[in-house]
Scaffold this motif. Sequence first.
Motif, PDB file in Angstrom:
ATOM      1  N   ARG A 137      -4.204  14.923   9.902  1.00  0.00           N
ATOM      2  CA  ARG A 137      -5.452  15.395   9.297  1.00  0.00           C
ATOM      3  C   ARG A 137      -5.232  16.658   8.475  1.00  0.00           C
ATOM      4  NH1 ARG A 137     -10.037  13.033  10.568  1.00  0.00           N
ATOM      5  NH2 ARG A 137     -10.007  11.514  12.243  1.00  0.00           N
ATOM      6  N   LYS A 138      -4.192  17.400   8.866  1.00  0.00           N
ATOM      7  CA  LYS A 138      -3.918  18.649   8.150  1.00  0.00           C
ATOM      8  C   LYS A 138      -3.047  18.405   6.912  1.00  0.00           C
ATOM      9  CE  LYS A 138      -3.638  20.923  12.552  1.00  0.00           C
ATOM     10  NZ  LYS A 138      -2.518  21.219  13.449  1.00  0.00           N
ATOM     11  N   PHE A 139      -2.508  17.191   6.788  1.00  0.00           N
ATOM     12  CA  PHE A 139      -1.641  16.890   5.646  1.00  0.00           C
ATOM     13  C   PHE A 139      -2.490  16.834   4.387  1.00  0.00           C
ATOM     14  CE2 PHE A 139       0.303  13.630   2.856  1.00  0.00           C
ATOM     15  CZ  PHE A 139       1.455  14.309   2.552  1.00  0.00           C
ATOM     16  N   ARG A 140      -2.147  17.696   3.398  1.00  0.00           N
ATOM     17  CA  ARG A 140      -2.997  17.831   2.212  1.00  0.00           C
ATOM     18  C   ARG A 140      -2.427  17.127   0.981  1.00  0.00           C
ATOM     19  NH1 ARG A 140      -6.395  17.951   4.632  1.00  0.00           N
ATOM     20  NH2 ARG A 140      -7.559  19.589   5.675  1.00  0.00           N
ATOM     21  N   GLY A 141      -1.256  16.524   1.165  1.00  0.00           N
ATOM     22  CA  GLY A 141      -0.690  15.782   0.044  1.00  0.00           C
ATOM     23  C   GLY A 141      -0.057  16.638  -1.029  1.00  0.00           C
ATOM     24  N   LYS A 142       0.277  17.889  -0.680  1.00  0.00           N
ATOM     25  CA  LYS A 142       0.971  18.735  -1.663  1.00  0.00           C
ATOM     26  C   LYS A 142       2.396  18.239  -1.866  1.00  0.00           C
ATOM     27  CE  LYS A 142      -1.670  22.932  -0.847  1.00  0.00           C
ATOM     28  NZ  LYS A 142      -1.725  24.127  -0.016  1.00  0.00           N
ATOM     29  N   SER A 143       3.003  17.775  -0.793  1.00  0.00           N
ATOM     30  CA  SER A 143       4.312  17.136  -0.909  1.00  0.00           C
ATOM     31  C   SER A 143       4.103  15.653  -0.626  1.00  0.00           C
ATOM     32  CB  SER A 143       5.270  17.738   0.122  1.00  0.00           C
ATOM     33  OG  SER A 143       4.754  17.541   1.416  1.00  0.00           O
ATOM     34  N   SER A 144       5.182  14.884  -0.757  1.00  0.00           N
ATOM     35  CA  SER A 144       5.019  13.475  -0.411  1.00  0.00           C
ATOM     36  C   SER A 144       5.017  13.341   1.106  1.00  0.00           C
ATOM     37  CB  SER A 144       6.164  12.657  -1.011  1.00  0.00           C
ATOM     38  OG  SER A 144       7.372  13.007  -0.390  1.00  0.00           O
ATOM     39  N   PHE A 145       4.433  12.253   1.574  1.00  0.00           N
ATOM     40  CA  PHE A 145       4.341  12.056   3.014  1.00  0.00           C
ATOM     41  C   PHE A 145       5.724  12.027   3.642  1.00  0.00           C
ATOM     42  CE2 PHE A 145       4.449   9.089   6.627  1.00  0.00           C
ATOM     43  CZ  PHE A 145       3.614   9.769   7.486  1.00  0.00           C
ATOM     44  N   TRP A 205       7.204  15.397   4.160  1.00  0.00           N
ATOM     45  CA  TRP A 205       6.444  16.037   5.255  1.00  0.00           C
ATOM     46  C   TRP A 205       6.928  15.516   6.608  1.00  0.00           C
ATOM     47  CZ3 TRP A 205       2.584  13.940   8.653  1.00  0.00           C
ATOM     48  CH2 TRP A 205       1.796  14.896   9.309  1.00  0.00           C
ATOM     49  N   LEU A 206       7.085  14.202   6.678  1.00  0.00           N
ATOM     50  CA  LEU A 206       7.532  13.567   7.924  1.00  0.00           C
ATOM     51  C   LEU A 206       8.968  13.991   8.266  1.00  0.00           C
ATOM     52  CD1 LEU A 206       6.580  11.424  10.027  1.00  0.00           C
ATOM     53  CD2 LEU A 206       7.795   9.729   8.656  1.00  0.00           C
ATOM     54  N   TYR A 207       9.818  14.023   7.233  1.00  0.00           N
ATOM     55  CA  TYR A 207      11.206  14.418   7.444  1.00  0.00           C
ATOM     56  C   TYR A 207      11.306  15.863   7.931  1.00  0.00           C
ATOM     57  CZ  TYR A 207      14.419  10.716   5.996  1.00  0.00           C
ATOM     58  OH  TYR A 207      15.195   9.579   5.954  1.00  0.00           O
ATOM     59  N   ARG A 208      10.395  16.659   7.439  1.00  0.00           N
ATOM     60  CA  ARG A 208      10.435  18.065   7.858  1.00  0.00           C
ATOM     61  C   ARG A 208      10.158  18.167   9.365  1.00  0.00           C
ATOM     62  NH1 ARG A 208       7.677  23.329   5.126  1.00  0.00           N
ATOM     63  NH2 ARG A 208       8.585  22.434   3.265  1.00  0.00           N
ATOM     64  N   ILE A 243       0.845  -1.201   0.000  1.00  0.00           N
ATOM     65  CA  ILE A 243       0.000   0.000   0.000  1.00  0.00           C
ATOM     66  C   ILE A 243       0.881   1.251   0.000  1.00  0.00           C
ATOM     67  CG2 ILE A 243      -0.175  -0.040   2.523  1.00  0.00           C
ATOM     68  CD1 ILE A 243      -2.941   1.087   2.306  1.00  0.00           C
ATOM     69  N   SER A 244       0.472   2.223  -0.784  1.00  0.00           N
ATOM     70  CA  SER A 244       1.299   3.426  -0.910  1.00  0.00           C
ATOM     71  C   SER A 244       1.147   4.328   0.308  1.00  0.00           C
ATOM     72  CB  SER A 244       0.886   4.206  -2.152  1.00  0.00           C
ATOM     73  OG  SER A 244      -0.354   4.832  -1.929  1.00  0.00           O
ATOM     74  N   ASP A 245       2.146   5.211   0.486  1.00  0.00           N
ATOM     75  CA  ASP A 245       2.088   6.169   1.597  1.00  0.00           C
ATOM     76  C   ASP A 245       0.812   6.998   1.544  1.00  0.00           C
ATOM     77  OD1 ASP A 245       4.425   5.365   2.683  1.00  0.00           O
ATOM     78  OD2 ASP A 245       5.535   7.230   2.323  1.00  0.00           O
ATOM     79  N   SER A 246       0.518   7.490   0.335  1.00  0.00           N
ATOM     80  CA  SER A 246      -0.619   8.417   0.249  1.00  0.00           C
ATOM     81  C   SER A 246      -1.939   7.702   0.546  1.00  0.00           C
ATOM     82  CB  SER A 246      -0.654   9.083  -1.119  1.00  0.00           C
ATOM     83  OG  SER A 246      -0.761   8.104  -2.115  1.00  0.00           O
ATOM     84  N   GLU A 247      -2.005   6.414   0.178  1.00  0.00           N
ATOM     85  CA  GLU A 247      -3.231   5.691   0.496  1.00  0.00           C
ATOM     86  C   GLU A 247      -3.335   5.457   2.004  1.00  0.00           C
ATOM     87  OE1 GLU A 247      -4.000   2.392  -2.034  1.00  0.00           O
ATOM     88  OE2 GLU A 247      -5.746   1.753  -0.872  1.00  0.00           O
TER      89      GLU A 247
END
Lengths: 205, 329
Positions: free
Chosen positions: A75-83, A86-89, A16-20
């Motif tokens: 919940r605020k993650f909108r998928g503009k960048s890859s997960f 986002w996590l690394y940030r 399963i992909s990160d975004s899913e």
Amino acid sequence: VNRESNPTGEEDSETISDSECVGRVQNGDVDAFEILRRRHQKSIYNLAYRMLGADPHEAEEITHVVFIQAYKSIRKFRGKSSFYTWLYRIAVNQAKNRRQQLARERKVFTDPSSDSDLVPEVVDTRSPEQITAKKEFWGYLQNALNRLSSDHCEIFTLINLQGVSYEDAAEILDIPLNTVKSRLSRAREALAKDCEPLLKEWSQL
Amino acid sequence: VKCNEAQDRLCEYFDKRLDEQARAGVEDHLFSCANCRTEADRLDHTNRLFAALPQVEPPAGFEARWRARLQEEQSKPNLWQRARDVFRNSVPVQAAAVLLIAVLAGFLYQKEHVSESTRQTAPGAGSSEKGETLDRAAPARQAQRQRESEPGTDQFSEASRQDQREQRLQEQAEPKSARPSTGSVPQPESPAVGNRGEYLRAGGEMPVDYQVVVRARFSASDTTLSGTRAESKQSDVPGGSTLSQDQVQTLEQARRRARETGQAQSEVLTIPRAHYEDFKQGLAEIGRVESAAAVGMRETQSAEHVTVLVTIVPAAAPAGSAPTQPSAR
């Protein structure tokens, strides 16, 4: 990645992909968050480990904090960048803050190391002495990382140690690509200077 | 390719990010430039040294500690729940909340109240010494408030401006009218009669619904309300009189005082709403009604009774030469 064919089961958590996964977590599926956590935990742990003086307790604490924060704000993650960027940030910010805090409290990252005259043993054998020597060698390198500025340490850790691309690093750190290049160049230069004795030994081998 | 150019590209060179052409350019330069070759070797070796640093595994017990941490996080009350718990369990917090609400309510009430009293103040409306101090301070305060609120978005602002215009007109006509009257007549028996002086002495300002300014006739003839208007009215109006006997007396006395002292006299009367128009016409018996304005939109609008501030302005001498003013309504 084949997502439709295997909606349940162990295999699913790998395909399963990160975004899913993110989508499922946002719909209240806590188990999907565990998939993400297990998938990225080691990278995050290693990033924190290297940025925080190879201290396993600090690294574990930061890793926990990063995933708790990710869990709470996914919940605020909108998928503009890859997960993963986002996590690394989140991770880089947490690790950097902690690093600066530790530097203020214990000055652990600014003291010059006492073992700079250490002769490294690079040959990979299994004798106890050589393992000890290898650990000292790693400690030498880690000390060099500790002496870097936070900006240089994070960019070097991301690109050299974590294998993150220049583009992703730019996104994680929220800086232009050219800044990534120049900062990385200066970080490597600083390490080369710091590891001069080691490099001399190397060239004589 | 120059030295600095080549060195700028070394990072990308070793990270294999250069295209074929750029890569060949760097390599050609390194082949021919010993200095840059040394520098490139340093960087290359540094990269390789650090590549020897291993990836580490999280320590034993990491998973268990993570699960505990996550569980703890999930069972943690959220911000709203925590605030609710604090409120439930802490008397000081509850007390503070009550106090806050009280202060807020007081503030809102006062704001409303002052904006009401803006309309209430008429020239020469003081009827006691204390009333004077209150009255004199009020217009400055009110003027400032109104300046602050202009351009006002509140529903009162238009009415306030209208009132200000009226006040200005009246002030021009009555430059020395803002003086206290000598006293007021106590009306202890009749709760229907409000007395501004008494009210101000009690430390408050009485909100009124209407403000009527009457210029008393100069004529010395004693046409009295009790003699003509009010008494006949008493018999005319079924179900009650427009003015009670006490109220008639109050106005009579105010008019007398105005005539004797040459100063404006104000009285506050409470009358049935339905009788207001009749009341206004009745005032014509004692003088010319120069202005009659509804002030503000009090919450009591639906109430059966209205409060009217009647200001009786002494006639300007000599008779007949009273300055003509545009009527307010």
